[in-house]
Design a protein around this motif. Structure first.
Motif, short mmCIF file in Angstrom:
data_model
loop_
_atom_site.label_atom_id
_atom_site.label_comp_id
_atom_site.label_asym_id
_atom_site.label_seq_id
_atom_site.Cartn_x
_atom_site.Cartn_y
_atom_site.Cartn_z
N VAL A 90 -25.91 10.98 -2.19
CA VAL A 90 -26.01 10.75 -0.74
C VAL A 90 -26.97 9.60 -0.47
N GLY A 91 -27.69 9.19 -1.50
CA GLY A 91 -28.70 8.17 -1.27
C GLY A 91 -29.79 8.75 -0.40
N GLY A 92 -30.07 10.04 -0.64
CA GLY A 92 -30.98 10.71 0.28
C GLY A 92 -32.43 10.60 -0.15
N PHE A 93 -33.27 11.15 0.68
CA PHE A 93 -34.71 11.16 0.45
C PHE A 93 -35.06 12.34 -0.46
N LEU A 169 -28.61 17.24 6.28
CA LEU A 169 -27.24 17.72 6.15
C LEU A 169 -27.30 19.04 5.40
N PHE A 170 -26.67 20.10 6.00
CA PHE A 170 -26.68 21.40 5.30
C PHE A 170 -25.27 21.82 4.97
N ALA A 171 -25.07 22.28 3.74
CA ALA A 171 -23.78 22.92 3.41
C ALA A 171 -24.07 24.35 3.03
N ALA A 194 -22.06 10.18 6.38
CA ALA A 194 -20.67 9.79 6.17
C ALA A 194 -19.82 10.98 5.77
N ASP A 195 -18.53 10.88 6.09
CA ASP A 195 -17.61 11.99 5.80
C ASP A 195 -17.58 12.34 4.33
N HIS A 196 -17.56 11.34 3.50
CA HIS A 196 -17.44 11.64 2.07
C HIS A 196 -18.70 12.35 1.56
N LEU A 201 -21.01 17.47 -0.33
CA LEU A 201 -21.90 18.62 -0.23
C LEU A 201 -21.11 19.92 -0.14
N ARG A 202 -19.96 19.87 0.54
CA ARG A 202 -19.10 21.05 0.65
C ARG A 202 -18.65 21.48 -0.76
N THR A 203 -18.25 20.45 -1.56
CA THR A 203 -17.82 20.75 -2.93
C THR A 203 -18.96 21.38 -3.73
N PHE A 204 -20.16 20.79 -3.62
CA PHE A 204 -21.30 21.35 -4.36
C PHE A 204 -21.58 22.79 -3.93
#
Lengths: 510, 129
Positions: A90-93, A169-171, A194-196, A201-204
């Motif tokens: 995600v290129g997240g923090f 973002l939470f899944a 972004a959608d992807h 995250l849904r997949t994870f």
């Protein structure tokens, strides 16, 4: 003419200046083509990116699945891998994985940022889910976004500020329609994801649920195997006990049978021997007044004397045989057949009394001091009471024998024969100790003393069955232990340990 | 006529034993002893003595053919006035109960205490005179 030769769109060397319209038309076409080229290039770039993202997602999915496969019983490596993957893709923090267990939110995995920020995170959990916003937000089962944490006026905004992120973002991890945890990713910048990334995250999240379920099933199988293994062991033990009880019963029956068979002829031996001794006395009386030659009278007296003595010996040995038979019958007497809760202290007390009065009845000059130290915690345990009584009687009377022997052998002044019975109540077993200050047991005897038919008593006094039976009753029938401590010439102490409960619903015959 | 004690036991040496134990009484004819070696034989004997001479029956329990316990009700039917004492190696409560139920006056366990037996006989002999 030149136009025809060089085709459209080619400007000639010598300037026959084309018309304004043609130029405009060409320009339009060029612009069109440029637009198309650009569009195609854009499409290309987009498709390339999508392919790249799909590949990334597939690779990440495959990687997580590898971790799941290699760690079937432990979910921690899976969560760690998911957190790390989520963050980098995600290129997240930062990224976190939470689990909701019994109404509490637990931090399962996280990607480290700074030591201080990590401390803030760790110190906040576990905490009750009811107050935890992400829990509420993910209950519906949908991936949820917080584009700007500053807009939430709750602790998430505080945490965001403390940790250094602005969007989340939470899944949720869903199991049977309710949320059992979530994976969260954060970013420094605010804005929607972004959608992807949402898809990723849904997949994870799905994979995390699979991993948890896997681990649970694995543990169930392990537990089931452990339970079965234990049941098998218990069944085998129960089987052994049953066989042992049957053996004891049949040995008892055999001994009883033999003893009864012997009793009959033995009675005749004793009766007729006693009668014959009387008859020889009568013979003597009859012959007394007779006038006999001195030599003949001498012979007669000698012969009748020998007859009487012989018959008395027969009587004496007959009585010994009789007591052996009685002993055997005592040891082989069949029990009441039921295992039932028994007050141990009462049983010990009763055995002491039985043994004492029995010994005094047999030898009125026998003297011993009986001591008892009965633990009130000994309580009640499931035993075959007649069998345990038999064991105690055996040990106590062995003690009597030992102290009597020491008293007879030694000329110590002030030797006081003492037999002491002690009970100890422990949480899972009860100990009974019988101690005597008698002759003790020599080392070579100690090795053999539980063997059947082994005895140190002189011929006719012991069957050699007492300790062997006692051992079988305690160890094989009750699953307990029997140990002995001794110093030759000083003391002997038997310790019986009986378990409080056995898992056998064992009402078989004693 | 002398009083009679009937002893029922399949073991042949029982006769020798009893005759020696009670030799003085038998010599002085205080009473007479008769011996049957089966329950059937005993029943025949009891049937034959319809007079008052029979004062006591002593019977073993374990005998081949009819057992002592099986014989007991039959003999009591024939001679309800004659007490029957059972003699047995098995002195358990169950056997005692069965014997008493069937009409025995008592149960003696082997080896027989002849002193006790003598007392029983003496009592009956006294009653008969």
């Amino acid at each position: 003419m030149l136009r025809r030769l060089f085709g459209a769109g080619i400007y000639g060397f010598w300037m026959t200046a084309p018309s304004q319209d043609v130029v405009a038309d060409l320009n339009r076409r060029i612009a069109d083509l440029e637009r198309q080229l650009k569009s195609a290039a854009d499409d290309n770039a987009r498709l390339w990116n999508e392919a790249k993202e799909a590949l990334e997602r597939q690779t990440a999915t495959a990687d997580i699945l590898k971790v799941i496969a290699s760690s079937p019983s432990d979910v921690q490596p899976v969560f760690d891998a998911i957190a790390a993957s989520a963050k980098s893709l995600v290129g997240g923090f930062s990224s976190t994985v939470f689990r909701f267990i019994d109404g509490m939110a637990h931090l399962a995995a996280f990607t480290p940022t700074t030591p201080e920020a990590d401390e803030v995170l760790k110190s906040t959990f576990p905490r009750p889910v009811v107050h935890y916003a992400p829990f509420r937000m993910t209950q519906a089962g949908e991936v949820t976004q917080v584009p700007d944490t500053e807009e939430l006026r709750d602790e998430i905004a505080d945490i965001g500020r403390a940790r250094g992120f602005r969007s989340m973002l939470f899944a949720p991890l869903m199991n049977k329609g309710s949320s059992i945890g979530f994976i969260g990713v954060t970013r420094v910048q605010s804005g929607t994801f972004a959608d992807h990334h949402v898809q990723l995250l849904r997949t994870f999240a799905d994979q995390a649920v699979i991993a948890i379920e896997n681990a649970r099933l694995f543990e169930e199988v392990q537990q089931r195997t452990r339970d079965l293994s234990r049941s098998l062991h218990e069944l085998r033990t129960a089987q052994d006990r049953l066989i042992q009880t049957e053996k004891l019963a049949s040995l008892g029956q055999l001994t009883a049978g033999i003893a009864h068979e012997i009793k009959n002829p033995l009675n005749f031996v004793n009766n007729f021997a006693a009668l014959s001794a009387e008859l020889t006395d009568e013979l003597n009386d009859v012959l007394k007044p007779a006038e006999l030659d001195a030599k003949i009278r001498g012979n007669v007296d000698e012969l009748t004397g020998m007859l009487r003595d012989n018959l008395q010996r027969v009587v004496q040995h007959g009585k010994r045989a009789d007591s052996i038979v009685k002993n055997m019958l005592l040891h082989s007497r069949e029990g009441s057949g039921e295992r039932r809760p028994t007050d141990i202290n009462a049983l010990v007390e009763e055995s002491l009394n039985l043994a004492y009065h029995g010994a005094r009845a047999e030898k009125p000059q026998f003297n011993v001091t009986i001591e008892r130290e009965l633990d009130p915690n000994a309580g009640t345990i499931d035993v075959f009471p007649q069998e345990i009584t038999r064991v105690l009687l055996n040990l106590i009377s062995n003690g009597f024998y030992a102290v009597a022997k020491r008293k007879a052998e030694n000329t110590e002044i002030g030797f006081e024969p003492v037999v002491k019975a002690t009970t100890f109540g422990r949480p899972d077993h009860v100990e009974i100790r019988i101690r005597d200050n008698g002759t003790g047991i020599a080392p070579d005897v100690k090795d053999k003393m539980f063997n059947p038919f082994f005895t140190t008593k002189p011929a006719g006094e012991g069957t050699g069955l007492g300790l062997s039976m006692s051992h079988d009753i305690v160890v094989k029938q009750h699953g307990g232990t029997i140990d002995v401590l001794t110093t030759p010439g000083e003391f002997t102490e038997f310790t019986i340990s009986l378990p409080r409960t056995s898992n056998l619903a064992d009402k078989s015959r004693g | 006529m002398s009083v009679l004690v009937l002893v029922v036991d399949d073991e042949p040496d029982v006769e020798a034993l009893f005759r020696q134990q009670f030799r003085r009484d038998l010599r002085s004819q205080r009473f007479v002893m008769d011996f049957a070696n089966s329950a059937a034989d005993a029943l025949t004997r009891v049937d034959a003595t319809s007079d008052n001479s029979l004062i006591l029956i002593l019977s073993d329990i374990n005998m081949p053919g009819m057992t002592g316990l099986e014989m007991l009700p039959k003999v009591k039917e024939m001679r309800p006035d004659v007490p029957v004492i059972m003699i047995t190696a098995y002195g358990d409560a169950d056997t005692r109960r069965k014997a008493l139920e069937k009409g025995a006056s008592g149960l003696l366990t082997k080896p027989i205490d002849f002193a006790v037996l003598r007392e029983e006989i003496d009592t009956r002999v006294a009653q008969a005179h």
